[in-house]
Scaffold this motif. Structure first.
Motif, PDB file in Angstrom:
ATOM      1  N   SER A   1       0.838  -1.203   0.000  1.00  0.00           N
ATOM      2  CA  SER A   1       0.000   0.000   0.000  1.00  0.00           C
ATOM      3  C   SER A   1       0.865   1.243   0.000  1.00  0.00           C
ATOM      4  O   SER A   1       0.549   2.248  -0.623  1.00  0.00           O
ATOM      5  CB  SER A   1      -0.949  -0.003   1.187  1.00  0.00           C
ATOM      6  N   LEU A   2       1.986   1.166   0.716  1.00  0.00           N
ATOM      7  CA  LEU A   2       2.896   2.296   0.732  1.00  0.00           C
ATOM      8  C   LEU A   2       3.427   2.583  -0.667  1.00  0.00           C
ATOM      9  O   LEU A   2       3.415   3.712  -1.149  1.00  0.00           O
ATOM     10  CB  LEU A   2       4.084   1.992   1.649  1.00  0.00           C
TER      11      LEU A   2
ATOM     12  N   ALA B   1       0.751   3.959  -2.953  1.00  0.00           N
ATOM     13  CA  ALA B   1       0.424   5.347  -2.672  1.00  0.00           C
ATOM     14  C   ALA B   1       1.526   6.270  -3.141  1.00  0.00           C
ATOM     15  O   ALA B   1       1.293   7.308  -3.735  1.00  0.00           O
ATOM     16  CB  ALA B   1       0.178   5.521  -1.175  1.00  0.00           C
ATOM     17  N   ALA B   2       2.751   5.854  -2.888  1.00  0.00           N
ATOM     18  CA  ALA B   2       3.866   6.726  -3.243  1.00  0.00           C
ATOM     19  C   ALA B   2       3.991   6.869  -4.749  1.00  0.00           C
ATOM     20  O   ALA B   2       4.197   7.967  -5.261  1.00  0.00           O
ATOM     21  CB  ALA B   2       5.171   6.176  -2.649  1.00  0.00           C
TER      22      ALA B   2
END
Lengths: 341, 315, 316
Positions: free
Chosen positions: A18-19, A22-23
């Motif tokens: 997810s990181l 998102a990034a």
């Protein structure tokens, strides 16, 4: 056992995925306008919540061509901003009033050198609910409604006697007087006191300087303008003041009052603020740490950008304030050029 | 306290049972009142979700998913929660890496190793108290220790107001909770399991690692997820340790260390700061941000519940 | 790792295991015991940080500032009337308990004594979901829904914020806590007690109110104390919906805005570090003083609730 280990791994993978998503997902800050050099670095801006929208929007525009520079903008209040600034904790201080003596002393004490740059004009809009029939207030009225001696006045009519004594027009109806306005930590509070003529009237009436430079204690104080605007919308006899831009944004929900500073009732509009005919108009400033600017290319690039017409006109207008006249725009640019040299 | 089952009331109860009438009126009313209080909570919950959804709808109708991928902005039509979401996820990842192992380790010690001495009872009481301390006090601690005192380590470029400071502060807040839920999960493992391992000569750590932990894992896992979900929604401590509320540049540049030492914002912080902006549009944006926040929390909570139901063992 | 008893006689040394294993055991023990001791470090850190700075605060101010018209930290001279924010805190907490106690206890009683296992599985998630709602969200709800509809429309208050709206919001937040702790307490009452009561002809209502409730009363009281403590420590709902963000006069009217201890801390903090007011005094230090008060109060409440819970355990 093995099952649970799988679950732990799943959790970890989920977090990491997810990181990454998102990034990467929004990595569109790329500038397509060919910039000469890709700058990196960080700029920390803090101070007046009135000026914050301008600095923030300028930062946004700046980041479109210089995505590598990390800028943060906060708006805790002019006084708070100066404290941070003069302790070397911020690079740029937004201010809705000029720096005062104590703050100058603090900066000197800590060896902080700065340059003051005027960036925009703002009006202080006194407002009430659209249902209120009132249309104009003069300095005496302001003193009678907001000043230190007005503490305890729960109804508009309570202020009539005091208004008469200090040259106000009075004639207020007997309705609940509910004031919502910025609190003491805000530069808007200080600006209102200065521009409204309250201290002079107070001193004339025998108050000490300290006592006269304050408003009544019993109003709902808030540093956040939405709260003040909401309060105006909430009650037919509400009263308050905010920065011009916020009142404009509030649109139909509030009624802006005209102010008579001795030359007739003038309402806050872009024109009256620009030409100074509206009595409650003020300049907005940024203060830049010159030593830091010399060290940090990112910082000086940001300020350079701020002082171009994109900053001083486009951004200022977009946010809702009034651009300073061209000669003063040039003056600010010159002041910066001198300081940066 | 004795139950006064007078002859009269016993007779009436038996009579009613024989007659087949279910319950007396007052009993029914009582039960209805109890159920009513539960349903009232449900009603409030639904009212909240409904009002937030309604307010947020225009934002999603107009911009859809773009809201989640846009950055912070002063302009309502451009503002989005991307940085806030990333910031929150980074913070939670930090808490997961720091607080969870420490918390579980401490729980293992207190539950499996520690004898019932005064010191250990004091430790446990202390942890229980910490779990009840208001979150803003942890924010003060974070401010004094991580932002100010350890500024050089946590974030030299940004005066200490970095993700590391925020993450450490949240970790300190979450550790006592992780310890307590882990201890409970460990406590629930029957002694017979342990004794089986001791019986073949395992050391205490081997007992824990190979027998106790695997069986306590579902409970620990659930508890950990729930505490992370709680940390995700925390606002007050972050306000004190420097989460940005005004504007933050979108670039997430540099190495991991630089990112961790850099400034950040978080979803709950955004909700708080947007709730203070004037006008209907900002109110809609606040509601939209709340929806994103709630969706993430619900997903996490649902995952915990599903996993709990799946792996739960009945002894 | 099984120990073979076939070949060699079983001796203590055999059972004890190799030196390597024992060393590993020692290392592990050292690591996890230090993890546990870390918690002590945290508490110590909190206390030291708060006491140190609070002391600086008290040393620098005129003590008369602690008893004034209201809480005006940035005036000249500043006013730090502790009673103002204390009253605000207590008001919010009391209003919150007025909501959370009946609703929480009622829900707990229903789930524990009346609901079938299936109904329990369906209804309990309501409380769990409610417990997962962050306080900022409830604060927004209090500001945009609770205040306008209940406090303004129903009760006719004129301001845009109120202690009452914040109190109701905090109450909603606290319901799950009260419900879960008291439900645990009621659930823990041995079935034998209930069956004894049913056996002599008591109805369910009687069993619930006259057997289970008294038996669980310690845990129930603990849940109320914990709820009260939580309500006292809640910050965001107050910061958003109670209205008085920088200064407030001392008053007790819940229909008007007011300031609590947590609200005062957050409003001083949203500013910045080291803020000086017109008087040249640093009001930011007040934050630590109020934080210390808050810590002491919630600490005392939590210790009190522990006492009650321990009594429950001892009885059975």
């Amino acid at each position: 056992m093995v099952k649970m280990r799988g679950a732990w791994r799943l959790l970890g993978v989920a977090l990491v995925l997810s990181l990454v998503a998102a990034a990467c997902g929004g990595d569109d800050g790329g500038g397509d306008g060919g910039s000469s050099e890709e700058l990196t670095g960080s700029v920390v801006v803090s101070g007046s919540s009135t000026v914050e929208p301008i600095s923030a929007f300028v930062a946004e525009l700046f980041n479109e061509t210089q995505p590598g520079v990390t800028i943060s903008v906060d708006g805790p209040g002019t006084g708070d901003g100066f404290e941070l600034f003069c302790n070397g904790e911020t690079d740029v201080s937004d201010a809705s009033r000029p720096i005062d003596e104590e703050e100058i002393a603090l900066c000197e004490e800590n060896g902080i050198e700065y340059v003051e740059l005027e960036v925009a004009l703002d009006g202080l809009t006194v407002m009430t609910n659209p249902e209120n029939t009132l249309s104009c207030l003069n300095n005496g009225d302001l003193y009678a409604l907001f000043g230190p001696e007005s503490e305890g006045f729960a109804s508009w009519a309570d202020a009539n006697d005091l208004a008469a004594e200090v040259g106000g027009n009075g004639g207020f109806p007997d309705l609940p007087l509910e004031i919502t306005a910025p609190g003491e930590e805000s530069g808007t509070y200080d600006a209102f006191i200065e521009l409204s003529g309250i201290p002079d009237i107070g001193v004339e009436r025998g108050l000490s300087e300290d006592e006269a430079e304050a408003l009544r204690k019993d109003y709902t104080a808030s540093p956040t303008d939405t709260v003040i605007i909401t309060a105006m919308e909430g009650s037919p006899s509400a009263l308050g003041f905010v920065g011009f831009a916020f009142a404009e944004e509030a649109g139909e929900g509030v009624k802006e009052l005209e102010v008579d500073g001795g030359e007739g009732c003038v309402g806050p509009t872009v024109e009256t603020v620009a030409d100074g005919s509206y009595p409650l108009s003020r300049s907005l400033f940024i203060y830049v740490n010159t030593a830091k600017a010399a060290e940090s290319e990112a910082l000086s690039a940001y300020v350079d950008f701020y002082l171009t017409s994109e900053g001083l006109v486009t951004a200022v207008e977009e946010v809702g304030y009034v651009p300073i006249p061209e000669e003063r725009q040039q003056a600010s640019a010159d002041a910066w050029a001198t300081a940066a040299a | 306290m004795a139950i006064v089952a007078s002859e009269a009331s016993v007779r009436s109860t038996v009579e009613q049972a024989l007659r087949g009438s279910k319950r007396d009126l007052r009993g029914r009313l009582f039960e209805a009142a109890l159920l009513g209080s539960l349903l009232l909570s449900l009603a409030v919950l639904l009212a909240l979700l409904w009002s937030v959804l309604q307010t947020a709808l225009p934002v999603f109708a107009e911009r859809g998913f773009d809201f989640v991928t846009s950055n912070m902005s002063r302009i309502e039509s451009r503002a989005g929660v991307r940085q806030a979401l990333i910031g929150s996820l980074l913070l939670i990842a930090f808490v997961f890496v720091v607080a969870v192992p420490l918390g579980i380790a401490a729980a293992i010690y207190l539950q499996e190793y520690a004898k019932d001495t005064k010191l250990n009872r004091l430790l446990i009481a202390n942890i229980r108290n910490l779990a009840g301390v208001p979150s803003i006090v942890f924010g003060i601690l974070g401010l004094v220790v991580f932002v100010q005192a350890f500024r050089v380590v946590t974030g030299p470029e940004v005066y200490g107001k970095s993700i590391i400071s925020g993450g450490l502060t949240l970790s300190v807040l979450v550790i006592p909770i992780v310890i307590l839920v882990s201890m409970e999960a460990l406590r629930a493992v029957p002694t017979s399991i342990r004794e089986a391992a001791y019986g073949v000569g395992a050391t205490r750590w081997e007992v824990v690692r190979s027998h106790v932990l695997p069986y306590a894992a579902p409970g620990i896992f659930t508890g950990v997820i729930l505490s992370l979900a709680r940390a995700f929604g925390e606002t007050a401590p972050l306000l004190l340790v420097g989460a940005v509320t005004g504007y933050l540049s979108p670039g997430l540049g540099g190495s991991l260390l630089e990112v961790l030492q850099g400034q950040y914002t978080a979803l709950p912080t955004i909700v708080f700061s947007w709730s203070r902006q004037p006008g209907d549009e900002w109110r809609e944006l606040t509601a939209a941000a709340i929806i994103v926040l709630l969706v993430v929390i619900m997903i996490v909570n649902a995952a915990a519940i599903v996993l709990r139901n799946r792996y739960e063992r009945k002894w | 790792m099984a120990v073979s008893t076939k070949d060699a006689p079983v001796s203590l040394t055999t059972l004890r295991g190799s030196v390597g294993r024992r060393r590993k055991e020692g290392v592990v023990r050292a690591i996890i015991s230090s993890a546990a001791l870390l918690s002590l470090l945290v508490s110590l850190g909190i206390v030291v940080a708060l006491i140190g700075e609070a002391f600086l605060f008290l040393r620098d101010i005129e003590l008369s500032w602690l008893w004034a018209d209201g809480w005006f930290p940035r005036r000249n001279p500043p006013e730090f009337d502790v009673l103002t924010i204390f009253i605000g805190t207590i008001e919010v907490a009391l209003i919150a308990m007025l909501i959370a106690a009946p609703l929480g206890l009622g829900a707990a009683m229903f789930l524990s004594e009346y609901a079938s296992p299936r109904l329990r599985r369906t209804l309990k998630p309501i409380l769990e979901v409610l417990a997962g709602i962050p306080s900022v969200v409830l604060g927004f709800f209090a500001l945009t829904v609770i205040h306008p509809t209940i406090v303004q429309d129903l009760l006719g208050a004129s301001s845009a914020f109120s202690i009452l709206a914040a109190g109701i919001g905090v109450g909603i937040l606290t319901i799950p806590l009260v419900a879960s702790v008291s439900e645990d307490a009621m659930y823990a009452v041995p079935g034998a007690l209930r069956e004894a009561a049913y056996g002599i002809g008591a109805r369910r209502r009687t069993v619930t109110t006259k057997v289970v409730f008294p038996a669980a009363v310690s845990g129930i009281v603990a849940s109320l104390i914990l709820g009260f403590s939580r309500a006292i420590g809640e910050t965001m709902i107050v910061a958003i919906a109670a209205g008085a963000t920088s200064g407030a006069l001392r008053h007790i009217d819940p229909l008007t805005p007011g300031q609590t201890m947590t609200g005062a801390i957050s409003s001083l903090a949203i500013g910045s570090d080291q803020v000086k007011s017109a008087s040249g005094f640093n009001p930011f230090l007040a934050l630590y003083f109020v934080g210390l008060l808050l810590f002491v109060i919630t600490f005392a409440l939590n210790v009190a609730s522990e006492r009650f819970v321990r009594r429950v355990r001892r009885d059975y």
